[in-house]
Design a protein around this motif. Sequence first.
Motif, PDB file in Angstrom:
ATOM      1  N   GLY A   1       2.385   8.343   1.754  1.00 37.06           N
ATOM      2  CA  GLY A   1       3.076   7.101   1.409  1.00 37.06           C
ATOM      3  C   GLY A   1       4.574   7.363   1.317  1.00 37.06           C
ATOM      4  N   VAL A   2       5.372   6.379   1.730  1.00 33.89           N
ATOM      5  CA  VAL A   2       6.830   6.517   1.652  1.00 33.89           C
ATOM      6  C   VAL A   2       7.382   5.296   0.940  1.00 33.89           C
ATOM      7  CG1 VAL A   2       8.964   6.790   2.969  1.00 33.89           C
ATOM      8  CG2 VAL A   2       6.853   7.783   3.847  1.00 33.89           C
ATOM      9  N   TRP A   3       8.196   5.538  -0.080  1.00 34.97           N
ATOM     10  CA  TRP A   3       8.799   4.439  -0.853  1.00 34.97           C
ATOM     11  C   TRP A   3      10.310   4.495  -0.698  1.00 34.97           C
ATOM     12  CZ3 TRP A   3       5.555   1.014  -3.406  1.00 34.97           C
ATOM     13  CH2 TRP A   3       4.212   1.398  -3.446  1.00 34.97           C
ATOM     14  N   THR A   4      10.873   3.499  -0.033  1.00 35.73           N
ATOM     15  CA  THR A   4      12.315   3.430   0.186  1.00 35.73           C
ATOM     16  C   THR A   4      12.649   2.005   0.595  1.00 35.73           C
ATOM     17  OG1 THR A   4      14.116   4.140   1.645  1.00 35.73           O
ATOM     18  CG2 THR A   4      11.917   4.282   2.559  1.00 35.73           C
ATOM     19  N   GLU A   5      13.909   1.607   0.380  1.00 36.68           N
ATOM     20  CA  GLU A   5      14.243   0.241   0.831  1.00 36.68           C
ATOM     21  C   GLU A   5      14.618   0.220   2.313  1.00 36.68           C
ATOM     22  OE1 GLU A   5      17.671  -1.603  -0.848  1.00 36.68           O
ATOM     23  OE2 GLU A   5      18.991  -0.267   0.256  1.00 36.68           O
ATOM     24  N   LYS A   6      14.743   1.399   2.926  1.00 39.12           N
ATOM     25  CA  LYS A   6      15.191   1.444   4.329  1.00 39.12           C
ATOM     26  C   LYS A   6      14.007   1.548   5.288  1.00 39.12           C
ATOM     27  CE  LYS A   6      19.531   3.742   3.283  1.00 39.12           C
ATOM     28  NZ  LYS A   6      19.213   4.007   1.865  1.00 39.12           N
ATOM     29  N   GLY A   7      13.827   0.503   6.078  1.00 35.16           N
ATOM     30  CA  GLY A   7      12.746   0.524   7.072  1.00 35.16           C
ATOM     31  C   GLY A   7      12.922   1.669   8.051  1.00 35.16           C
ATOM     32  N   SER A   8      14.172   1.934   8.433  1.00 36.62           N
ATOM     33  CA  SER A   8      14.417   2.995   9.422  1.00 36.62           C
ATOM     34  C   SER A   8      13.972   4.349   8.867  1.00 36.62           C
ATOM     35  CB  SER A   8      15.902   3.049   9.780  1.00 36.62           C
ATOM     36  OG  SER A   8      16.655   3.230   8.603  1.00 36.62           O
ATOM     37  N   ARG A   9      14.117   4.533   7.564  1.00 32.88           N
ATOM     38  CA  ARG A   9      13.701   5.811   6.969  1.00 32.88           C
ATOM     39  C   ARG A   9      12.172   5.941   6.973  1.00 32.88           C
ATOM     40  NH1 ARG A   9      16.324   7.288   1.449  1.00 32.88           N
ATOM     41  NH2 ARG A   9      17.919   8.284   2.733  1.00 32.88           N
ATOM     42  N   ILE A  10      11.488   4.814   6.751  1.00 39.84           N
ATOM     43  CA  ILE A  10      10.019   4.865   6.799  1.00 39.84           C
ATOM     44  C   ILE A  10       9.579   5.316   8.190  1.00 39.84           C
ATOM     45  CG2 ILE A  10       7.894   3.492   6.703  1.00 39.84           C
ATOM     46  CD1 ILE A  10       9.208   1.797   4.520  1.00 39.84           C
ATOM     47  N   LEU A  11      10.212   4.741   9.228  1.00 42.92           N
ATOM     48  CA  LEU A  11       9.835   5.114  10.599  1.00 42.92           C
ATOM     49  C   LEU A  11      10.185   6.579  10.886  1.00 42.92           C
ATOM     50  CD1 LEU A  11      10.917   1.850  12.454  1.00 42.92           C
ATOM     51  CD2 LEU A  11       8.619   2.551  11.776  1.00 42.92           C
ATOM     52  N   TRP A  12      11.348   7.000  10.416  1.00 48.36           N
ATOM     53  CA  TRP A  12      11.781   8.399  10.607  1.00 48.36           C
ATOM     54  C   TRP A  12      10.766   9.352   9.974  1.00 48.36           C
ATOM     55  CZ3 TRP A  12      13.122  12.763   7.848  1.00 48.36           C
ATOM     56  CH2 TRP A  12      13.925  13.696   8.487  1.00 48.36           C
ATOM     57  N   MET A  13      10.347   9.005   8.762  1.00 44.51           N
ATOM     58  CA  MET A  13       9.380   9.858   8.053  1.00 44.51           C
ATOM     59  C   MET A  13       8.021   9.826   8.772  1.00 44.51           C
ATOM     60  SD  MET A  13      10.742  11.198   5.260  1.00 44.51           S
ATOM     61  CE  MET A  13       9.365  11.597   4.212  1.00 44.51           C
ATOM     62  N   ALA A  14       7.596   8.612   9.156  1.00 43.73           N
ATOM     63  CA  ALA A  14       6.257   8.467   9.756  1.00 43.73           C
ATOM     64  C   ALA A  14       6.136   9.310  11.025  1.00 43.73           C
ATOM     65  CB  ALA A  14       5.967   7.003  10.059  1.00 43.73           C
ATOM     66  N   GLU A  15       7.241   9.424  11.768  1.00 39.01           N
ATOM     67  CA  GLU A  15       7.215  10.241  12.989  1.00 39.01           C
ATOM     68  C   GLU A  15       6.973  11.713  12.683  1.00 39.01           C
ATOM     69  OE1 GLU A  15      10.779  10.111  15.297  1.00 39.01           O
ATOM     70  OE2 GLU A  15      10.276   8.143  16.090  1.00 39.01           O
ATOM     71  N   ARG A  16       7.431  12.142  11.508  1.00 34.32           N
ATOM     72  CA  ARG A  16       7.387  13.575  11.197  1.00 34.32           C
ATOM     73  C   ARG A  16       6.231  13.998  10.301  1.00 34.32           C
ATOM     74  NH1 ARG A  16      11.961  11.665  12.486  1.00 34.32           N
ATOM     75  NH2 ARG A  16      13.521  12.940  13.574  1.00 34.32           N
ATOM     76  N   LEU A  17       5.612  13.036   9.615  1.00 34.14           N
ATOM     77  CA  LEU A  17       4.528  13.391   8.699  1.00 34.14           C
ATOM     78  C   LEU A  17       3.241  13.620   9.482  1.00 34.14           C
ATOM     79  CD1 LEU A  17       5.313  10.847   5.833  1.00 34.14           C
ATOM     80  CD2 LEU A  17       5.467  13.349   5.697  1.00 34.14           C
ATOM     81  N   ARG A  18       2.601  14.748   9.252  1.00 34.70           N
ATOM     82  CA  ARG A  18       1.345  15.055   9.958  1.00 34.70           C
ATOM     83  C   ARG A  18       0.191  14.440   9.177  1.00 34.70           C
ATOM     84  NH1 ARG A  18       0.057  16.864  14.549  1.00 34.70           N
ATOM     85  NH2 ARG A  18      -1.153  18.680  13.905  1.00 34.70           N
ATOM     86  N   SER A  19       0.111  13.116   9.216  1.00 29.42           N
ATOM     87  CA  SER A  19      -0.939  12.406   8.490  1.00 29.42           C
ATOM     88  C   SER A  19      -1.469  11.297   9.367  1.00 29.42           C
ATOM     89  CB  SER A  19      -0.375  11.736   7.231  1.00 29.42           C
ATOM     90  OG  SER A  19       0.350  12.632   6.470  1.00 29.42           O
ATOM     91  N   GLY A  20      -2.788  11.094   9.297  1.00 27.47           N
ATOM     92  CA  GLY A  20      -3.396  10.043  10.106  1.00 27.47           C
ATOM     93  C   GLY A  20      -2.891   8.658   9.726  1.00 27.47           C
TER      94      GLY A  20
END
Length: 491
Positions: free
Chosen positions: A432-451
Motif C-alpha cells: 500500500g502507498v499513502w501519498t497525495e501525489k498520484g505520480s508517486r503512487i505510479l512511480w512506487m507501483a512500478e518498482r514494488l515487487r507485489s502482485g
Amino acid sequence: MGAVEKPRAEVAATAAWDYAPAPEARDIVSFERRYGLFIGGEQVAPRSRSWFTTISPSTEEPLAEVAQGGQKDVALAVDAAREAFRTWSRRKPSERAKVLFRIARILQERARELAVAESLDGGKPIKESRDVDLPLAAAHFFYYAGWADKLEYAFPGRRPRPLGVAAQIVPWNFPLLMLAWKIAPALACGNTVVLKPAETTPLTAMLFADVCRQAEVPPGVVNIVTGDGSTGAYLVREQGIDKVAFTGSTDVGKAIQRELAGREVSLTLELGGKAANIVFDDCALDQAVEGIVNGIYFNQGHVCCAGSRLLVQESIHDQLVRKLKRRMATLRVGDPLDKNTDVGAINSSAQLERIAELVQSGVEEGAELYQPPCRLPEKGWWFAPTVFTNVAQSHRIAQEEIFGPVLSVLTFRTPDEAVEKANNTMYGLSAGVWTEKGSRILWMAERLRSGVVWGNTFNRFDPSSPFGGYKESGFGREGGRHGLEPYLRFE
Ligand code: NDP
C-alpha cells in the motif's frame, strides 16, 4: 425557592460511551449434528469411518461433527467429478451461466445465515463476514457467471477448452470467500471440482453443498471432501485430477509443487505475504491511520495480503505512531457475533501459539511492544491488537508472516529507501502507498515487487481485479479475466 442543584458536568467517559451488546441472532443457523462428505450430489458417510468435531474458536463450543476424508473417499470424489465433467463441459455455456447466477442469488438470500455460520466456525467479527465475505463471495459467482458464455471474447483468436477436474484446497481465514474464488471460475470454464476446506472451518463449505442442491448444480460438478492436511495430500496425489489450485502456507505450497513435478497437472499457488504499507509525509494522515488499522487488524490479521509491515517516512513517525495508538485503543475485541466487534477470535489454539511465539521473538530481539488496554474473554483464543516500534529489518517480526493482529513499524527517508525496504522480503503479494501525489503512487507501483499495490487504501477486493503474488507468494492469478486462464487450455 431553594437552590437548584446543578447537573454534574463530569461524565465518566467510559461509562457514557460503552457500547451496549448488539448480538446477531445466532439461531438463524442450525447445524446438523454430523456432516458427511459431499460426493456426487449427496452427503455420504466417509469410507474412512472417521469423524472430527469442529469447534467455535471464540467459545470452544463444539458445533458439529465432520467427516475425515481418507484416500478412498478422495478417489470417489475425483471419480464423481470425472464422470460429471463429461456432461458439464459440453453443456451450453449459457446454461452453465444460469447455474452460477442461481448460486450467486442463493448466497445473497442466505447471506445472514452463512455469515453467522462463518463467524461461529472461524471466529471473525460478524460485521466482516456480513459486509465483506458474503457480498464478495456472491459477487464472484455473479462475475464469473457473466464470463461463462463469453470465453472466446476473453481470449480472442484462441479456442478455450476446460481442463477437466480441478482439485482445490482452501485455508481457514476466508473459508467461503476462498471457496467462491476457486469454484466460480472453474465452473464457468466448464470444469468440475473437488474442494478440500480447512480442518478448522469446514461448516460454510457444508452449507454451500446445500446451496448447490438448491441451485440444481448437477451431481458431481461440485464435490467437497472435508478433513485435515492428509486429505489435501491425498487429493493432490490422485491421478484423476487435471489442475490444483491451492491457497495456504508457503511450506505446503512448495510440498504440492514438488508432488506435481513431472505430472501433467497445472498449478496455481496463492501463498503467504509480508506486505509493506508505505506512508509518506504528504499523505492525509488520519485516513492513513484508518488504512493501517484496516490493513492489519481486519480479520485478526489472518490475511495473506495484510499490511503487516508499516513503513513510515521518518519525519512523521512519532505523530503517526501517537495517532495509531490512540485509534487502537478504540478497537473492540470480543464476541464475533456482536455487531460492534472489530477484532474477533484467533482461529485456533495452534495459530495463537504461532502468534505468541513470534511476538515473544520480537520482544527478545529488542523491538518495543504496545497493546492497548483491553479485556480478553476467558474462553476461546484471543490476542490483543499489537504494534511493535523500533523494529529492524532483520527481526523475525519484520521477515516472517505472523498471520495475526501484529504490526511492525519501520522507517524510511526517501522513496528509493522505501522501495528497497518494501522489497526486502521473500514474499511479494501486496503493498500500500499513502501519498497525495498520484505520480508517486505510479512511480512506487512500478518498482514494488507485489502482485497488488493499493493507492491510498488497503485490503480492497473486487472480483474483476486479478490477485496473486510474486516470489514465494506464489504464481497464477485469481479474479478478473486473468482468473479464467488457469482453468483453461487452448486448442
Ligand atoms: P496450511 O497451508 O497448512 O493450510 C492450508 C490448506 O492446506 C488447508 O486446507 C490444509 O488442511 C491443507 N493442507 C495442509 N497440509 C497439506 C498437504 N500436505 N497437502 C495438501 N493440503 C494440505 O496452513 P495452516 O493452516 O497450517 O497455517 C499455517 C500458516 O500458513 C499460517 O500461520 C499462515 O502464516 C499461513 N497461511 C497462509 C494463508 C494464505 O492465505 N496465504 C492461509 C492460511 C495459512 P488443514 O487445514 O486441514 O490442515
